[in-house]
Structures are given as C-alpha cells and as structure tokens.
Design an enzyme around this catalytic site. Structure first.
Site: not given
Ligand SMILES: *Cc1c(COP(=O)(O)O)cnc(C)c1O
Length: 382
Positions: A180-182
């Site tokens: 879910v992170k960048n």
C-alpha cells in the site's frame, strides 16, 4: 471509475529484476541488498541506509539504536499506525501520546514540549499522509532536551521539507515497502541515518546481534561468530531488494501522478464547506501516500460511517487512517490510556476519510470520486 483495490504497480522490468536475482548465487545478504541500501541512501541524501524485513522492524531497529530501554518514555503522535507506538513497547519503553495539529493532523511541537519528562529519551515524528512534519521545531526541541528524534517516514518516501529530502530530516528515518505504500518490495523496510555507529548497531540488530554474516565467515574459512547483543532476524532478501531498486527508479513519476490527483481533489473541494482536505504546508513537497479529508459533520445529518458505506457500495475504496493509537484496547489496558487524552486526534478521527490515491488512477477517476462524495454529502444537508 477505478474500482481496483490494487495500489502497487509492478512492471515487466520489476519482474525481470526479481527473476534474475532468483537465478543468482545469493537469495539473501547478497549484492542486491548492498545495492538497494546504497541507492536508497543516495536518494535520501544520507550516508547510511539499512534494509530490514518491514517498516515495523525498521522502527524497532531505530528504537534499539537510540538505546530505548525499560522505563524510558518515547513521545509519539496519537494519529498514526499502531506500529509507531508498538516499537517503543518492544524495547520495554512507554509510548507517551502527543496530540496533533487540528488542520494538518501532524505532530504538534508545542504538545511534544509539554510532555517531556526526565524519563523521556526520544520523539518519533510521523509524516502523516506523506507530509513532512515541522522538523525545524522538532529538531530544536530534541536538541534542547537531549532527545533522539526518529522520523517515521513510512508514508513520505520521495517527499521533502524546505528542499531537504525525507530521510535526511532526522538522525534516523524509517520506511516501509508494504504494497500500500508509495513503493513496494512485498514486505520490506529501511532506516536511513547520518551516523555510521547507529547504522552498525542496526546491522547487528537485524542479524540476531551477530557481528558477522555467513558470507563473511565463508570468505574467511571460519565457522565462528559471536553474539554481541540480543538481536532478531529482520533481514530482507536479495530478490526483494532487486524489486526495491527497480521500484525506486519509477518512484519520481508515481509521485508526480499522486500530486496531480491531489491537485484534482483540492480543486474539486475548493468551493465548499462540507469537505476540508487536511492542510498541507507550503514549504514541503508532499508525498501523498494518503489523501485525507475532514467531513463537516456539524452541518450534515449523517455520520461518517454512513458516508463511508455509501462510497464503498459504489465501489470507491475509501478508508479511515487512523483510530488514535491510545484508544486501542491493548493501550487502554496496558498503559491506562483513556479517551480525552488527545482530544484533537480523537475529534479528527470521527470525521476523517481517506480517498483513493495511487498511480494507477486517472485524474478523471479523482474528479468522479470527488463528485460522488459531494453528491452523497449534499443529500444529507438539513
Ligand atoms: C506502514 C506503516 C508502518 C509499518 O510498516 P510495515 O512495513 O507494515 O511493518 C509504520 N508506520 C507507519 C506510519 C506506517 O504507515
């Protein structure tokens, strides 16, 4: 409209990098780990980067490196993911929850200052939603009181503060590469540092507390190793690091897309008083891991839960980040934290909503989501 729940972007080049590593001699503790650490250190402008198996391990390693022990207090913001506080507890410390600024929901330096006691050893600043905190004030406070400042930058890779990259704004900064992170490595984490000594400690910590790795022993034709301290197995594999290297190259383009989506939302919500985007400072480059709005529930005959459900029913994957950490049953039971401890974070929690934002979305998706949200809210006007 984009209804995909997938927030990561995996290219053929990413897959090639991983499969090449799987066919190589090293699956762990090999050259891809060193290469990813070097590239990530350069990206953040820091001399050191230590790869670990996830963002939580990165935070734990940082708490170990700054010497948190039983009885120590560490100030953390109430508005964050639980891991920011859990890492303090892993070391036997006590998290002290600080309230946030009402508009940005970032750790409020004035609140931090009020909570410092002789037992306080460190502050963890969280770059909530991807926006760097007020590091000038926080570094000043840390310096004045002899505290360590750790940046939980799990939301903010690629951001900057007054022209300085996230990762270089505190002595230690932690990152997560969860999907879910960048950017992602499946699971993965990193700590950047300007201290060789702290980096050495964290490399020991991620490898059981042993002073050499198995390749070094093999190179010396030696079987001996010594456990210097109690550590963990927090290592990251070479194929994960190969993916990380490939992802890091594409991060700048993804950040640009995230910022375009945020601008589209900002514009859509400009002329109304039902939705207020969480404020962003003008002296930062926001990494927009999240796009969070506050609903003006005082003007509406509806609760956030109903708005959330209506959006989900339309296939829009909204979310809520976060229940303030001190309200989790574990913290209430173990540390006797109670509602009322951080009233601003608690009030914000009732009305926040995270709207979809990821590089696979189009500007049109953002406009449609904004329009749908406003239509739903307008239907609840008195
Ligand atoms: C994701 C996240 C973490 C934990 O990272 P993991 O890789 O999931 O262990 C810690 N802090 C914050 C603010 C996060 O968003």
């Amino acid at each position: 409209m984009s209804t995909s729940s997938r927030s990561q972007t995996i290219s053929d080049a990413d897959i090639r990098a991983v499969t090449e590593t799987l066919r190589s001699d090293y699956l762990t503790t090999g050259p891809q780990v060193a290469a990813f650490e070097r590239a990530f250190a350069d990206f953040t402008g820091m001399p050191e980067a230590v790869a670990v198996c996830n963002g939580t391990a990165a935070l734990h390693a940082a708490m170990y490196a700054v010497g948190i022990q039983p009885g120590d207090e560490v100030i953390v913001p109430a508005m964050t993911f639980a891991a920011t506080a859990n890492c303090v507890v892993y070391q036997g410390g006590t998290p002290v929850f600080a309230d946030v600024d009402v508009e940005s929901l970032l750790l409020d330096p004035d609140q931090v200052e009020r909570l410092i006691t002789p037992r306080c050893k460190a502050i963890i600043a969280v770059d909530y939603a991807g926006q760097p905190c007020d590091y000038d004030s926080l570094n000043q406070i840390a310096q004045n009181h002899g505290l360590a400042l750790v940046a939980d930058a799990c939301h903010a890779v690629g951001g900057s503060y007054k022209g300085k990259p996230v990762g270089s704004l505190a002595h230690l900064s932690t990152f997560s590469f969860h999907p879910v992170k960048n950017m992602t490595t499946g699971e993965g984490g990193m700590v950047t540092s300007d201290s060789r000594e702290l980096a050495r400690k964290m490399r020991l910590f991620r490898n059981h507390g042993i002073d050499t790795d198995h390749h070094q022993r093999e190179a010396r034709n030696s079987w001996t190793y010594e456990l210097i301290d109690l550590g963990y197995n927090y290592r990251m594999t070479d194929f994960q690091c190969a993916l990380g290297l490939a992802q890091l190259r594409r991060l700048p383009a993804w950040l640009e897309r995230r910022r375009e989506i945020a601008r589209a939302y900002d514009t859509a919500f400009e002329e109304n008083d039902l939705v207020t985007p969480v404020a962003s400072r003008t002296d930062v480059a926001h990494a927009y891991h999240l796009y969070v709005v506050q609903l003006n529930l005082a003007r509406l005959q509806v609760e956030r839960a109903a708005v959330f459900m209506q959006l989900r029913e339309k296939g829009i994957r909204v979310n809520v980040h976060y229940l303030p950490v001190h309200l989790h049953p574990f913290y209430q039971q173990r540390f006797r934290t109670r509602p009322g401890l951080c009233p601003r974070a608690e009030a914000a929690y009732e009305r926040i909503l995270s709207l979809p934002i990821h590089p696979n979305m189009s500007i049109q998706d953002a406009n449609e989501i904004a329009t749908t949200l406003l239509q739903i809210l307008n239907s609840f006007l008195p």
